[in-house]
Design an enzyme around this catalytic site. Structure first.
Site, PDB file in Angstrom:
ATOM      1  N   SER A   1       0.803  -1.224   0.000  1.00 42.77           N
ATOM      2  CA  SER A   1       0.000   0.000   0.000  1.00 42.77           C
ATOM      3  C   SER A   1       0.838   1.277   0.000  1.00 42.77           C
ATOM      4  CB  SER A   1      -0.943   0.004   1.212  1.00 42.77           C
ATOM      5  OG  SER A   1      -0.224  -0.255   2.387  1.00 42.77           O
TER       6      SER A   1
ATOM      7  N   THR B   1      -1.972   3.503   3.797  1.00 44.07           N
ATOM      8  CA  THR B   1      -1.109   4.673   3.870  1.00 44.07           C
ATOM      9  C   THR B   1      -0.362   4.749   5.195  1.00 44.07           C
ATOM     10  OG1 THR B   1      -2.835   5.818   2.664  1.00 44.07           O
ATOM     11  CG2 THR B   1      -1.210   7.200   3.789  1.00 44.07           C
TER      12      THR B   1
ATOM     13  N   THR C   1       1.775   7.000   0.182  1.00 41.92           N
ATOM     14  CA  THR C   1       0.884   5.890  -0.183  1.00 41.92           C
ATOM     15  C   THR C   1       0.955   5.576  -1.675  1.00 41.92           C
ATOM     16  OG1 THR C   1      -1.398   5.106   0.076  1.00 41.92           O
ATOM     17  CG2 THR C   1      -1.141   7.324  -0.767  1.00 41.92           C
TER      18      THR C   1
ATOM     19  N   ARG D   1      -6.397   8.824 -10.647  1.00 47.43           N
ATOM     20  CA  ARG D   1      -6.978   9.137  -9.332  1.00 47.43           C
ATOM     21  C   ARG D   1      -5.875   9.532  -8.333  1.00 47.43           C
ATOM     22  NH1 ARG D   1      -6.507   7.169  -3.763  1.00 47.43           N
ATOM     23  NH2 ARG D   1      -8.520   7.397  -2.758  1.00 47.43           N
ATOM     24  N   VAL D   2      -6.151  10.610  -7.618  1.00 47.87           N
ATOM     25  CA  VAL D   2      -5.264  11.049  -6.547  1.00 47.87           C
ATOM     26  C   VAL D   2      -6.080  11.070  -5.262  1.00 47.87           C
ATOM     27  CG1 VAL D   2      -4.003  13.063  -5.654  1.00 47.87           C
ATOM     28  CG2 VAL D   2      -3.729  12.400  -8.046  1.00 47.87           C
ATOM     29  N   GLY D   3      -5.491  10.586  -4.179  1.00 48.92           N
ATOM     30  CA  GLY D   3      -6.222  10.534  -2.906  1.00 48.92           C
ATOM     31  C   GLY D   3      -5.915  11.717  -2.012  1.00 48.92           C
ATOM     32  N   ASP D   4      -6.125  11.504  -0.726  1.00 48.31           N
ATOM     33  CA  ASP D   4      -5.923  12.575   0.254  1.00 48.31           C
ATOM     34  C   ASP D   4      -4.459  12.777   0.634  1.00 48.31           C
ATOM     35  OD1 ASP D   4      -6.035   9.968   1.408  1.00 48.31           O
ATOM     36  OD2 ASP D   4      -6.056  10.888   3.392  1.00 48.31           O
TER      37      ASP D   4
ATOM     38  N   THR E   1      -5.446   7.959   7.310  1.00 49.16           N
ATOM     39  CA  THR E   1      -5.244   6.749   6.528  1.00 49.16           C
ATOM     40  C   THR E   1      -6.628   6.250   6.134  1.00 49.16           C
ATOM     41  OG1 THR E   1      -4.285   4.530   6.579  1.00 49.16           O
ATOM     42  CG2 THR E   1      -5.232   5.326   8.631  1.00 49.16           C
ATOM     43  N   GLY E   2      -6.693   5.491   5.053  1.00 48.34           N
ATOM     44  CA  GLY E   2      -7.992   4.967   4.633  1.00 48.34           C
ATOM     45  C   GLY E   2      -8.501   5.649   3.385  1.00 48.34           C
TER      46      GLY E   2
ATOM     47  N   GLY F   1      -9.372   7.944   0.954  1.00 47.29           N
ATOM     48  CA  GLY F   1      -9.007   9.349   0.824  1.00 47.29           C
ATOM     49  C   GLY F   1     -10.144  10.265   0.444  1.00 47.29           C
TER      50      GLY F   1
HETATM   51  N1  GLY Z   1      -5.462   7.417   1.999  1.00 43.44           N
HETATM   52  C1  GLY Z   1      -4.856   7.113   0.787  1.00 43.44           C
HETATM   53  C2  GLY Z   1      -5.694   7.297  -0.408  1.00 43.44           C
HETATM   54  O1  GLY Z   1      -6.906   7.405  -0.328  1.00 43.44           O
HETATM   55  O2  GLY Z   1      -5.150   7.311  -1.477  1.00 43.44           O
END
Ligand code: GLY
Length: 319
Positions: free
Chosen positions: A78, A181, A199, A209-212, A232-233, A235
């Protein structure tokens, strides 16, 4: 009464005890380094950070050294090398870093570079920008001495090929997922705070796609007067609530680190209509050395180094 004075007077009149408490000067924890990181992989990350802090190094150097361990771990699927790819088989990485002076750097959608956290730090230190993404981030990394390498391990490639057969997205980051993450927050001997977050993002996500995790204030946030927080989790849920910024701002208003994490998780649950199968976990580190943690689902763990002991703890979930 001048408008500014009127607002001030009104604000004091209406302020809740919590808001007033936020104006109190917070006690600073010094000469007692603390590191808090997400998940089991936070344990070896903390070990690397401890080495830095024991030599009187900065919280910034500590968090970078820590999460680099996770990024280099091919077994971890991850983060960094060995991360699960997107739906098209590309490992795309997101990371951010923030120091005690409020400086921040991040990279998003970066490919073929094992240590996105160190590229994020270079963005922070060598440019006037906060975030570089995609091809531009890669170009910047290569120009700054980072090596291009294949990050898709055989294990992650095999699993992706399996996933491609029926194209169904595994319930990643649901209640049964025990890794994700890494966010790491540290306080050094001077009492200064820094944070890092890195992450490979949601497994088999749409390409692009881009996360948080690279978003300052979502995946991680540091305010050296108040505290630091990281997520974490899933995003998307964190971004929609400006999660880490929210945790720190609640702490500024007088919430304890724990209350702030619980409130930020609760905010997500409410936004999701009271129930969700997705997971989000928060960790927080107060300027006074206090710790907070909370998650939507059970299974979330955090690694804490405090008073010379580095230990993994389970988090009681809100759902
Ligand atoms: N927390 C990581 C993501 O959503 O990419």
């Amino acid at each position: 009464m001048k408008r500014r004075n009127f607002i001030k007077a009104g604000a004091v009149g209406l302020a809740s005890p919590i808001l007033l408490a936020g104006k109190k000067k917070m006690k600073v924890n010094k000469n007692n380094p603390i590191i808090v990181s997400t998940w089991l992989h936070g344990i070896p990350a903390n070990e690397a950070s401890i080495k830095v802090l024991k030599k009187n190094g900065s919280a910034l150097d500590a968090v970078e050294a820590g999460v680099r361990v996770t990024e280099a771990d091919a077994e971890n699927q991850s983060v960094g090398l060995g991360g699960r790819p997107d739906s098209e088989g590309n490992v795309t990485l997101d990371a951010c870093i923030m120091d005690s002076d409020g400086n921040a750097g991040s990279v998003a959608f970066l490919q073929n570079i094992k240590h996105p956290i160190s590229v994020a730090r270079k963005v922070m230190e060598k440019t006037d920008h906060v975030m570089l993404a995609g091809k531009g981030a890669l170009k910047f990394a290569l120009e700054n001495g980072f090596k291009k390498e294949n990050l898709l391990t055989e294990q992650s490639r095999k699993e992706w090929l399996e996933w491609k057969k029926d194209n169904t997205i595994k319930d990643s980051w649901g209640p049964n997922d025990d890794h994700d993450t890494i966010t790491s927050l540290a306080q050094d001997n001077d009492g200064n705070l820094s944070g890092a977050c890195t992450t490979s993002g949601l497994a088999y996500k749409l390409h692009g796609r881009v996360g948080d995790s690279p978003i300052i204030g979502a995946g991680m946030y540091v305010d050296n007067e108040v505290g630091a927080a990281g997520a974490t989790g899933m995003g998307e849920l964190v971004m929609k609530t400006c999660g880490s910024f929210l945790v720190v701002e609640l702490m500024r208003q007088g919430y304890s680190a724990m209350e702030a994490c619980n409130e930020a998780v609760d905010r997500i649950i409410k936004q999701e209509g009271g129930k969700t199968k997705l997971q989000v976990g928060y960790i927080a580190l107060g300027k006074d050395g206090s710790i907070g943690y909370s998650s939507i689902q059970k299974g979330f763990q955090y690694a804490l180094y405090k008073n010379g002991v580095n230990k993994l703890f389970d988090v009681k979930s809100l759902l």
